[in-house]
Design a protein around this motif. Structure first.
Motif, PDB file in Angstrom:
ATOM      1  N   LEU A 206      40.466  22.116  -2.164  1.00 14.14           N
ATOM      2  CA  LEU A 206      41.490  23.112  -2.491  1.00 14.14           C
ATOM      3  C   LEU A 206      40.953  24.534  -2.361  1.00 14.14           C
ATOM      4  N   GLN A 207      39.627  24.677  -2.458  1.00  9.87           N
ATOM      5  CA  GLN A 207      38.976  25.987  -2.314  1.00  9.87           C
ATOM      6  C   GLN A 207      38.344  26.163  -0.930  1.00  9.87           C
ATOM      7  N   LEU A 208      38.671  25.247  -0.008  1.00 17.36           N
ATOM      8  CA  LEU A 208      38.111  25.248   1.350  1.00 17.36           C
ATOM      9  C   LEU A 208      36.588  25.089   1.323  1.00 17.36           C
ATOM     10  N   ILE A 209      36.101  24.318   0.360  1.00 12.41           N
ATOM     11  CA  ILE A 209      34.667  24.103   0.189  1.00 12.41           C
ATOM     12  C   ILE A 209      34.321  22.662   0.573  1.00 12.41           C
ATOM     13  N   THR A 210      33.248  22.492   1.337  1.00 10.99           N
ATOM     14  CA  THR A 210      32.820  21.176   1.799  1.00 10.99           C
ATOM     15  C   THR A 210      31.512  20.767   1.123  1.00 10.99           C
ATOM     16  N   PRO A 211      31.456  19.612   0.465  1.00 13.90           N
ATOM     17  CA  PRO A 211      30.191  19.130  -0.110  1.00 13.90           C
ATOM     18  C   PRO A 211      29.168  18.876   0.993  1.00 13.90           C
ATOM     19  N   SER A 212      27.918  19.310   0.767  1.00  8.16           N
ATOM     20  CA  SER A 212      26.881  19.165   1.793  1.00  8.16           C
ATOM     21  C   SER A 212      25.518  18.900   1.160  1.00  8.16           C
ATOM     22  N   PRO A 213      25.344  17.798   0.424  1.00 12.93           N
ATOM     23  CA  PRO A 213      24.060  17.549  -0.242  1.00 12.93           C
ATOM     24  C   PRO A 213      22.931  17.321   0.754  1.00 12.93           C
ATOM     25  N   THR A 214      21.719  17.701   0.338  1.00 12.68           N
ATOM     26  CA  THR A 214      20.531  17.541   1.178  1.00 12.68           C
ATOM     27  C   THR A 214      19.358  17.100   0.310  1.00 12.68           C
ATOM     28  N   THR A 215      18.222  16.927   0.941  1.00  9.43           N
ATOM     29  CA  THR A 215      16.982  16.702   0.204  1.00  9.43           C
ATOM     30  C   THR A 215      16.437  18.064  -0.253  1.00  9.43           C
ATOM     31  N   PRO A 216      15.528  18.082  -1.231  1.00 14.51           N
ATOM     32  CA  PRO A 216      14.899  19.349  -1.619  1.00 14.51           C
ATOM     33  C   PRO A 216      14.191  20.039  -0.463  1.00 14.51           C
ATOM     34  N   ASP A 217      13.514  19.277   0.386  1.00 15.15           N
ATOM     35  CA  ASP A 217      12.803  19.874   1.525  1.00 15.15           C
ATOM     36  C   ASP A 217      13.776  20.513   2.518  1.00 15.15           C
ATOM     37  N   GLN A 218      14.907  19.882   2.716  1.00 16.98           N
ATOM     38  CA  GLN A 218      15.904  20.445   3.623  1.00 16.98           C
ATOM     39  C   GLN A 218      16.460  21.757   3.075  1.00 16.98           C
ATOM     40  N   LEU A 219      16.634  21.816   1.765  1.00  9.50           N
ATOM     41  CA  LEU A 219      17.089  23.068   1.155  1.00  9.50           C
ATOM     42  C   LEU A 219      16.025  24.150   1.302  1.00  9.50           C
ATOM     43  N   ARG A 220      14.783  23.816   1.087  1.00 11.13           N
ATOM     44  CA  ARG A 220      13.703  24.787   1.246  1.00 11.13           C
ATOM     45  C   ARG A 220      13.703  25.348   2.673  1.00 11.13           C
ATOM     46  N   LYS A 221      13.909  24.493   3.657  1.00  7.30           N
ATOM     47  CA  LYS A 221      13.966  24.947   5.049  1.00  7.30           C
ATOM     48  C   LYS A 221      15.180  25.847   5.260  1.00  7.30           C
ATOM     49  N   ARG A 222      16.279  25.502   4.643  1.00  2.00           N
ATOM     50  CA  ARG A 222      17.490  26.318   4.784  1.00  2.00           C
ATOM     51  C   ARG A 222      17.249  27.730   4.248  1.00  2.00           C
TER      52      ARG A 222
END
Length: 331
Positions: free
Chosen positions: A295-311
């Motif tokens: 409803l807020q035009l938001i898409t769930p996109s879970p990752t691993t901690p390492d993937q977040l660090r790279k992001r």
């Protein structure tokens, strides 16, 4: 003699049995216990902002699954998200405090501020990317353009420079427009506003000629006919706006994905991080949660901690040259 020979054997057996019996208790004692009785979810932005919306959806779901824990969302806005993110970084690393932040305080602000009260590389423990949400390049209908190419032609033909709105100095909203201007060789004038609604209102009134804003702030205005969306800023077309081309498709190689992430203080153990990651990944897969975010035009996109660090690292690298060329600083 027989008794003396067997006594050591019996003793060894008894010790082995005792050790075996205590192993489950030892394993249980070492297992990460999460959540504790109270979990604070710090949001470095005000109520109603996308991180706040995501945080409250997350807290409601976790509360339902863990009725013995109180999940409390605390808003700590200010300093482009630095105040709340610093509160996360300086909290006790036991899983009782986590937080929702985004690309600004987790990466970009290191390029904008002379000094931060925390170091995202060492004082923050990445847990998971949470969500992504599209931004859009929008213009007033009165500008008389229908494509990115037509807009850029008008922008380059204006010697004074078209005015573009943003939701603040150093925000993704400004950086996206600066990147477009630099790529196109167009002169544009920055006019910052305190919020997305204020910037959208300025766009509708024609006070600014263009803006890169969160899609959720612009799409409700399409029905009025006062604004047009020329492109989305994501790498691929948004499922919420499938007929709108990306900037890249439109001839400008610019991407500016807005995202939220769950983080904790730097000393948070890997076991606790893994436990929270699993819990939140489960939450983001719940149909009710997906629907609320949609409803807020938001898409769930879970990752691993390492993937977040790279992001986080990629985000910093993406905007470094844009910020340098535009001479953007917040001191």
């Amino acid at each position: 003699m027989l008794r003396n020979d067997t006594t050591p054997a019996r003793l060894h057996l008894a010790l082995a049995a005792l050790l075996f019996a205590t192993l489950p208790f030892a394993a249980h004692a070492q297992a990460p216990v999460w959540p504790p009785k109270l979990v604070r979810i710090i949001v470095p932005f005000g109520a109603g902002a996308s991180p706040d919306i995501v945080g409250r959806v997350l807290a409601d779901s976790l509360q339902t699954r863990h009725p013995g824990t109180n999940f409390v969302v605390e808003n700590k806005p200010g300093a482009s998200g630095n105040i709340g993110t610093d509160a996360i970084a300086k909290s006790t690393p036991d899983g009782s405090t986590i937080g929702i932040s985004l690309g600004g305080p987790l990466a970009i602000n290191t390029l904008l501020f002379a000094k931060l009260p925390y170091n995202p590389d060492t004082d923050i423990a990445p847990i998971t990317l949470l969500t992504q949400l599209p931004s859009v390049l929008a213009v007033p209908t009165s500008l008389g353009v229908n494509t990115v190419a037509e807009f850029l032609a008008k922008a380059k033909a204006d010697p004074k420079g078209l005015g573009y709105g943003s939701i603040g100095v150093g925000t993704l909203s400004q950086l996206c427009m600066e990147a477009i201007a630099q790529k196109a060789g167009a002169n544009m004038v920055h006019i910052p506003y305190p919020s997305s609604p204020a910037a959208t209102t300025a766009l509708i009134r024609g006070d600014v000629q263009v803006a890169c804003l969160p899609a959720i702030g612009v799409t409700p205005q399409l029905a009025t006919g006062a604004v047009k969306i020329l492109a989305v800023t994501t790498a691929k077309r948004s499922p919420f706006l499938p007929d709108v081309p990306t900037l890249t498709e439109s001839g400008i190689d610019v991407q500016s994905d807005a995202w939220n992430a769950l983080v904790g203080p730097g000393g948070l153990s890997k076991d606790v991080v893994a436990t929270i990651n699993a819990e939140v990944t489960q939450t983001l897969a719940e149909p009710a949660v997906i629907e609320k975010l949609k409803l807020q035009l938001i898409t769930p996109s879970p990752t691993t901690p390492d993937q977040l660090r790279k992001r986080m690292a990629d985000e910093k690298a993406l905007w470094a040259e844009v910020i340098k060329a535009a001479k953007i600083r917040i001191d």
